[in-house]
Design a protein around this motif. Structure first.
Motif, PDB file in Angstrom:
ATOM      1  N   HIS A  26       1.999   9.299  -4.644  1.00 57.48           N
ATOM      2  CA  HIS A  26       2.355   7.874  -4.612  1.00 57.48           C
ATOM      3  C   HIS A  26       2.674   7.375  -6.024  1.00 57.48           C
ATOM      4  CE1 HIS A  26       0.906   8.139  -0.532  1.00 57.48           C
ATOM      5  NE2 HIS A  26      -0.301   8.472  -0.945  1.00 57.48           N
TER       6      HIS A  26
ATOM      7  N   THR B 202       5.303   5.901  -7.431  1.00 58.13           N
ATOM      8  CA  THR B 202       5.832   4.550  -7.637  1.00 58.13           C
ATOM      9  C   THR B 202       4.808   3.466  -7.319  1.00 58.13           C
ATOM     10  OG1 THR B 202       6.753   4.615  -5.392  1.00 58.13           O
ATOM     11  CG2 THR B 202       8.200   5.268  -7.195  1.00 58.13           C
ATOM     12  N   TYR B 203       3.800   3.794  -6.531  1.00 67.11           N
ATOM     13  CA  TYR B 203       2.771   2.798  -6.213  1.00 67.11           C
ATOM     14  C   TYR B 203       1.795   2.629  -7.376  1.00 67.11           C
ATOM     15  CZ  TYR B 203      -1.330   0.712  -4.002  1.00 67.11           C
ATOM     16  OH  TYR B 203      -2.402  -0.094  -3.706  1.00 67.11           O
ATOM     17  N   TYR B 204       1.365   3.748  -7.960  1.00 62.97           N
ATOM     18  CA  TYR B 204       0.398   3.678  -9.052  1.00 62.97           C
ATOM     19  C   TYR B 204       1.061   3.439 -10.406  1.00 62.97           C
ATOM     20  CZ  TYR B 204      -3.005   5.434  -5.693  1.00 62.97           C
ATOM     21  OH  TYR B 204      -3.817   5.578  -4.597  1.00 62.97           O
ATOM     22  N   PHE B 205       2.344   3.758 -10.523  1.00 65.06           N
ATOM     23  CA  PHE B 205       3.069   3.529 -11.779  1.00 65.06           C
ATOM     24  C   PHE B 205       4.351   2.748 -11.491  1.00 65.06           C
ATOM     25  CE2 PHE B 205       0.751   7.536 -12.118  1.00 65.06           C
ATOM     26  CZ  PHE B 205      -0.020   7.315 -13.249  1.00 65.06           C
TER      27      PHE B 205
ATOM     28  N   GLU C 278       6.354  12.334  -4.754  1.00 66.20           N
ATOM     29  CA  GLU C 278       6.239  10.892  -4.527  1.00 66.20           C
ATOM     30  C   GLU C 278       5.341  10.584  -3.339  1.00 66.20           C
ATOM     31  OE1 GLU C 278       6.615   6.831  -3.945  1.00 66.20           O
ATOM     32  OE2 GLU C 278       6.869   8.056  -5.744  1.00 66.20           O
TER      33      GLU C 278
ATOM     34  N   SER D 261       0.855  -1.182   0.000  1.00 71.54           N
ATOM     35  CA  SER D 261       0.000   0.000   0.000  1.00 71.54           C
ATOM     36  C   SER D 261       0.886   1.226   0.000  1.00 71.54           C
ATOM     37  CB  SER D 261      -0.904   0.014   1.242  1.00 71.54           C
ATOM     38  OG  SER D 261      -0.120   0.029   2.413  1.00 71.54           O
ATOM     39  N   PRO D 262       0.384   2.327  -0.512  1.00 72.29           N
ATOM     40  CA  PRO D 262       1.197   3.530  -0.524  1.00 72.29           C
ATOM     41  C   PRO D 262       1.500   4.007   0.884  1.00 72.29           C
ATOM     42  CG  PRO D 262      -1.065   4.016  -1.169  1.00 72.29           C
ATOM     43  CD  PRO D 262      -0.946   2.530  -1.101  1.00 72.29           C
TER      44      PRO D 262
END
Length: 405
Positions: A119, A121-124, A115, A80-81
């Motif tokens: 978020h 890096t979490y969504y992409f 970031e 999770s983010p």
């Protein structure tokens, strides 16, 4: 700058600047009120200096880095983010002490906030740090079209594009640390991503220098007044004193592009190209000046990266004995060490790059390069020599400690 070339019956082309009279403080206050950008720039400089002053006390009070908290443990079964608080001075590794102030206080916090808030890096997760590096390489090439334009507005757009490219250069480090779950702010020498970042920085600097060179070839800058006076004097003597000119600078703050040339009808041989060659710098001079600036830019980048690596090994490496830890902190808190860190913060290649971009934005790149060429070489060479002597001394101190133990 409005230049009026007039034929006079006496004198060998003297150059007389005519200034607006008035009290300096009154004119400065009027300028700040008339142009809010100046006020914002002054406040920005004050912000950087106040943060640098705070950094000094943070370095003095910094202890040993806690390497056990460098990695972030995530729940791999249910990712999770995770949001983190941005700390500009915590942790405070060597690289952050020696990095450019604008990156330290503006770009890196913005990249971390980007970031942590979105978020990224979490969504992409499929967008890697190297992919971001490839993209800002593309932006470096695109910015050349704008930075080499004869239009000031297009050059300012090019500066904005290049500034976004620098922001992405900070963002790729944030993305790398997020993907690797590593909080340490350092360069991982030898990794593939390190070489990608180096190549992208070299490409960005090359595109910037080539853009400035192409712009100077399109609109050659004016020669210094003393040089123009000497050329006019020699040309007048060769004509037997029958054709003498006088350069009168009516307003030094006006645009140099508004040039009025009133040639004498008694000298039909003086073509506009010959007059321009007397007033403007030659392409050979422009090329040599940019080559010397590029060499200084390259040396600043090479020695900064080399010295960051050296100080990380000496002062930020993990040691076993309490004596070595105490010696590391004692040398880190030394005023000479902090002075060297501050010198590199303002003399590194990224700082020189920002200085040049600001000069391009205000339409004064040639003046910046010419006015700072001597003092910048003196400071850079002096800082390099001082740093080399200091790192050699630190190595000898640690070697003596190891031999005694």
């Amino acid at each position: 700058m409005i230049v009026d070339v007039r034929k006079l019956s006496s004198g060998a082309c003297p150059a007389r600047p005519v200034y607006h009279h008035g009290h300096f403080c009154v004119r400065t206050f009027h300028r700040l009120l008339s142009y809010p950008g100046y006020s914002l720039f002054i406040f920005f400089i004050i912000y950087l200096q106040m943060m640098d002053l705070r950094l000094y006390f943070k370095i003095q009070s910094r202890g040993t880095l806690d390497y056990s908290t460098s990695n972030t443990i995530l729940n791999q079964t249910n990712p999770s983010p995770i949001s983190h608080t941005i700390h500009i001075f915590d942790p405070l590794p060597i690289k952050k002490m020696m990095v450019e102030p604008i990156i330290h206080y503006v770009r890196s916090p913005l990249a971390e906030q980007f970031e942590n808030t979105l978020h990224f890096t979490y969504y992409f997760p499929f967008i890697s740090a190297n992919a971001i590096s490839y993209f800002h390489c593309f932006l470096s090439i695109v910015s050349m079209k704008f930075l080499s334009s004869e239009s000031l507005f297009r050059r300012q757009i090019g500066v904005c594009i290049f500034q976004f490219r620098i922001f992405l250069d900070c963002l790729d480090g944030v993305v790398f640390r997020a993907h690797s779950h590593n909080k340490r702010y350092k360069s991982y020498y030898g990794d593939y991503g390190y070489y990608v970042d180096v190549v992208s920085d070299i490409l960005g600097g090359t595109c910037l220098i080539v853009s400035v060179l192409l712009y100077f070839y399109k609109q050659r800058p004016f020669r210094p007044i003393k040089t123009r006076s000497n050329i006019c004097s020699s040309s007048s003597a060769s004509d037997g004193g029958t054709d003498e000119t006088d350069l009168m600078i009516l307003n030094l703050e006006d645009d140099q592009s508004s040039l009025r040339l009133n040639s004498s009808p008694s000298s039909p041989s003086s073509s506009p190209n010959e007059i321009n060659n007397h007033l403007l710098e030659t392409k050979q001079t422009i090329f040599i000046t940019l080559v010397l600036f590029s060499v200084k830019y390259l040396l600043a980048a090479m020695f900064w990266d080399r010295n960051v690596h050296a100080y990380e090994d000496l002062l930020d490496s993990s040691v076993n004995t309490p004596q070595e830890k105490a010696l590391q902190l004692s040398l880190l808190h030394s005023p000479l060490t902090i002075l060297i860190f501050y010198l590199w913060r303002y003399l590194c290649a990224l700082s020189i790059q920002d200085y040049l971009l600001f000069a391009i934005f205000i339409d004064r790149p040639w003046e910046f390069i010419q006015k700072t060429k001597t003092i910048s070489w003196f400071l850079l060479v002096g800082t390099v020599l001082l740093t080399e002597l200091h790192t050699d001394q630190l190595r000898s101190v640690f070697a003596a400690l190891h031999s005694n133990s």
